[in-house]
Design a protein around this motif. Structure first.
Motif, PDB file in Angstrom:
ATOM      1  N   ALA A  59      20.509  13.157   2.839  1.00 39.66           N
ATOM      2  CA  ALA A  59      21.561  14.137   2.593  1.00 39.66           C
ATOM      3  C   ALA A  59      21.309  15.424   3.381  1.00 39.66           C
ATOM      4  N   MET A  60      20.046  15.863   3.414  1.00 38.65           N
ATOM      5  CA  MET A  60      19.730  17.095   4.146  1.00 38.65           C
ATOM      6  C   MET A  60      19.847  16.875   5.645  1.00 38.65           C
ATOM      7  N   ALA A  61      19.447  15.714   6.126  1.00 33.61           N
ATOM      8  CA  ALA A  61      19.559  15.416   7.554  1.00 33.61           C
ATOM      9  C   ALA A  61      21.022  15.386   7.987  1.00 33.61           C
ATOM     10  N   ARG A  62      21.892  14.855   7.150  1.00 28.81           N
ATOM     11  CA  ARG A  62      23.326  14.852   7.472  1.00 28.81           C
ATOM     12  C   ARG A  62      23.863  16.269   7.560  1.00 28.81           C
ATOM     13  N   LYS A  63      23.413  17.128   6.643  1.00 27.62           N
ATOM     14  CA  LYS A  63      23.849  18.523   6.694  1.00 27.62           C
ATOM     15  C   LYS A  63      23.341  19.199   7.959  1.00 27.62           C
ATOM     16  N   MET A  64      22.111  18.892   8.367  1.00 30.66           N
ATOM     17  CA  MET A  64      21.548  19.461   9.594  1.00 30.66           C
ATOM     18  C   MET A  64      22.346  19.008  10.814  1.00 30.66           C
ATOM     19  N   LEU A  65      22.745  17.723  10.824  1.00 33.29           N
ATOM     20  CA  LEU A  65      23.526  17.203  11.947  1.00 33.29           C
ATOM     21  C   LEU A  65      24.904  17.866  11.998  1.00 33.29           C
ATOM     22  N   LEU A  74      26.528  20.125  15.124  1.00 28.15           N
ATOM     23  CA  LEU A  74      27.828  19.839  15.722  1.00 28.15           C
ATOM     24  C   LEU A  74      28.778  21.037  15.595  1.00 28.15           C
ATOM     25  N   VAL A  75      28.702  21.736  14.472  1.00 31.13           N
ATOM     26  CA  VAL A  75      29.510  22.945  14.312  1.00 31.13           C
ATOM     27  C   VAL A  75      29.090  23.989  15.338  1.00 31.13           C
ATOM     28  N   ARG A  76      27.776  24.099  15.579  1.00 29.56           N
ATOM     29  CA  ARG A  76      27.284  25.061  16.561  1.00 29.56           C
ATOM     30  C   ARG A  76      27.808  24.723  17.967  1.00 29.56           C
ATOM     31  N   HIS A  80      22.883  11.213  16.641  1.00 32.02           N
ATOM     32  CA  HIS A  80      24.329  11.177  16.856  1.00 32.02           C
ATOM     33  C   HIS A  80      24.572  10.588  18.241  1.00 32.02           C
ATOM     34  N   ILE A  81      25.030   9.364  18.295  1.00 30.59           N
ATOM     35  CA  ILE A  81      25.125   8.609  19.549  1.00 30.59           C
ATOM     36  C   ILE A  81      26.040   9.275  20.577  1.00 30.59           C
ATOM     37  N   PRO A  82      27.228   9.778  20.222  1.00 27.35           N
ATOM     38  CA  PRO A  82      28.104  10.373  21.244  1.00 27.35           C
ATOM     39  C   PRO A  82      27.499  11.577  21.954  1.00 27.35           C
ATOM     40  N   THR A  83      26.714  12.385  21.243  1.00 32.43           N
ATOM     41  CA  THR A  83      26.167  13.604  21.846  1.00 32.43           C
ATOM     42  C   THR A  83      24.677  13.514  22.137  1.00 32.43           C
ATOM     43  N   GLY A  84      23.984  12.547  21.530  1.00 33.96           N
ATOM     44  CA  GLY A  84      22.541  12.458  21.700  1.00 33.96           C
ATOM     45  C   GLY A  84      21.761  13.396  20.800  1.00 33.96           C
ATOM     46  N   LEU A  85      22.442  14.142  19.933  1.00 39.62           N
ATOM     47  CA  LEU A  85      21.760  15.055  19.020  1.00 39.62           C
ATOM     48  C   LEU A  85      20.868  14.275  18.057  1.00 39.62           C
ATOM     49  N   GLU A  86      19.691  14.829  17.778  1.00 37.21           N
ATOM     50  CA  GLU A  86      18.734  14.175  16.888  1.00 37.21           C
ATOM     51  C   GLU A  86      18.221  15.180  15.873  1.00 37.21           C
ATOM     52  N   VAL A  87      18.218  14.796  14.602  1.00 42.49           N
ATOM     53  CA  VAL A  87      17.679  15.646  13.543  1.00 42.49           C
ATOM     54  C   VAL A  87      16.754  14.808  12.677  1.00 42.49           C
ATOM     55  N   LYS A  88      15.820  15.492  12.024  1.00 42.85           N
ATOM     56  CA  LYS A  88      14.856  14.785  11.181  1.00 42.85           C
ATOM     57  C   LYS A  88      14.562  15.636   9.964  1.00 42.85           C
ATOM     58  N   CYS A  89      14.471  15.006   8.809  1.00 46.53           N
ATOM     59  CA  CYS A  89      14.101  15.700   7.580  1.00 46.53           C
ATOM     60  C   CYS A  89      13.075  14.867   6.838  1.00 46.53           C
ATOM     61  N   VAL A 132      26.386   7.181  14.189  1.00 46.26           N
ATOM     62  CA  VAL A 132      25.074   7.718  13.830  1.00 46.26           C
ATOM     63  C   VAL A 132      24.081   6.585  13.606  1.00 46.26           C
ATOM     64  N   ARG A 133      22.953   6.674  14.294  1.00 43.11           N
ATOM     65  CA  ARG A 133      21.870   5.711  14.084  1.00 43.11           C
ATOM     66  C   ARG A 133      20.824   6.341  13.168  1.00 43.11           C
TER      67      ARG A 133
END
Length: 391
Positions: A298-304, A308-310, A278-287, A252-253
């Motif tokens: 902490a909230m951004a980690r929960k969003m990520l 990934l669960v989805r 998230h480098i392996p998947t390219g997923l990006e979240v922002k809070c 994670v960057r």
């Protein structure tokens, strides 16, 4: 002891009350009722009792985040057990009420009203029985992004944000704004909200996809018709205990930046906003809406974690859908619904074929018809067919 749902089933099978006041059997609303096989009433009661015991333990409220999760779990269980208890109690009284109604026409009208209420309660329980996914009882993290259509798309994205917020408020769910990026002209470029309440994700997960709006553009001086698109993504708000392995240092960057928009004394002076990639998947979240960088992280980690669960859930759905000849479209790139404001008002779901003609009622949060239709369609495991849409 027999399951509570079995008592309800027997009462409805043996003692149906027709609208004309005579006794007789009446088919169930869905053709058959499978509450007994879906609701493990005793197990749910045991789970609720364990959670209540946990809440009564010393120091439980010291960990506010964990306490909120336990309370949410208890609410989700009570959302099933309490209505079921009410149905069982009422169904147990039906034989006596029916006997009295045979001799008293005035009382017969009251009995018909009670049975209609009971049938509605059973129908709602049957719908909850369709919420059988591993994360359906969780809250939902819902993201909206403007797509093709320029300013109209930005305005459309904000209209969807308002629609989901009003829907949540109608159901007494908590809505928390996690991130919002306003457009320079009108509407929003993107927004993310958390909707917290029993079964929020179970009801909303079918909203993932592209939403299309056709209307006379309020931003076009010539009054031309405009088609615009917005993408919606829904993920379960999972706890930190979910079984998703992430190496936060290597995979994670993290980027920090100043929070945007109007705010308090420090909101635009400190780098409190957090973006995670998230480098392996390219997923990006922002809070950016929490009060500190620590809270935003902490909230951004929960969003990520939720995203990934989805992804894992979509993989399981794809494997299950592959068993059927027609495979349901799931994911962020499929157009699922069209909203027409011109030339006539109507809203069509391209998966289920469900149609509503009161455009403004739906945009004011009246989504239940679409959500219920999706749950019933999805459980069949096959496509209802794409409905042709008139331009």
């Amino acid at each position: 002891m027999r399951p509570a749902a079995a008592i309800v089933l027997e009462a409805f099978k043996e003692q149906r009350w027709k609208r004309n006041g005579t006794t007789g059997r009446k088919p169930s609303l869905s053709g058959s009722c499978n509450c007994e096989t879906v609701f493990d009433y005793d197990a749910k009661c045991a789970q609720a009792a364990a959670l209540e015991e946990q809440m009564a333990s010393p120091g439980f409220w010291n960990d506010a985040a964990r306490a909120r999760e336990v309370v949410a779990q208890l609410k989700a269980l009570r959302a099933v057990t309490k209505p079921l208890e009410d149905v069982v109690r009422t169904a147990a009284d039906l034989p006596g009420m029916l006997e009295l109604a045979e001799a008293d026409e005035g009382f017969a009208a009251e009995v018909r009203g009670e049975i209609e209420r009971l049938e509605q309660a059973v129908a709602e329980l049957e719908l909850k029985a369709l919420l059988s996914g591993p994360h359906d009882a969780c809250g939902a993290i819902l993201s909206i992004h403007a797509r093709d259509g320029g300013t109209d798309a930005n305005d459309w994205a904000e209209m969807l944000l308002r629609m989901y917020t009003l829907w949540a408020q109608k159901h007494d769910y908590e809505v928390v704004l996690l991130e919002r990026q306003d457009d320079a002209v009108a509407g929003i470029q993107s927004a993310t909200i958390a909707i917290r309440g029993p079964w929020a994700y179970g009801y909303l997960k079918g909203e993932t996809g592209i939403h299309r709006l056709v209307r006379i553009s309020p931003f076009n001086a010539e009054g031309k018709r405009q088609t615009s698109f917005a993408a919606v993504d829904v993920s379960p708000e999972v706890s930190d205990e979910v079984e998703i392995e992430i190496n936060w240092e290597k995979d994670v960057r993290e980027e920090t930046m100043r929070s945007g928009g109007a705010g308090g004394q420090h909101v635009n002076k400190t780098e409190s906003a957090v973006r995670l990639v998230h480098i392996p998947t390219g997923l990006e979240v922002k809070c950016q809406n929490e009060r500190s960088q620590h809270q935003n992280r902490a909230m951004a980690r929960k969003m990520l974690l939720a995203r990934l669960v989805r992804i894992e859930e979509e993989k399981r759905e794809a494997e299950q859908a592959a068993k059927y000849k027609s495979r349901a479209k799931v994911g962020f790139g499929s157009q699922i619904r069209s909203y027409f404001l011109h030339p006539t008002q109507r809203i069509k779901d391209s998966r289920t074929g469900y149609v509503e003609y009161n455009f403004h009622q739906v945009l004011d949060g009246g989504l239940d018809g679409f959500l219920d239709a999706y749950l019933k369609w999805r459980v069949k495991g096959e496509l209802a067919g794409s409905v042709s849409e008139d331009d």
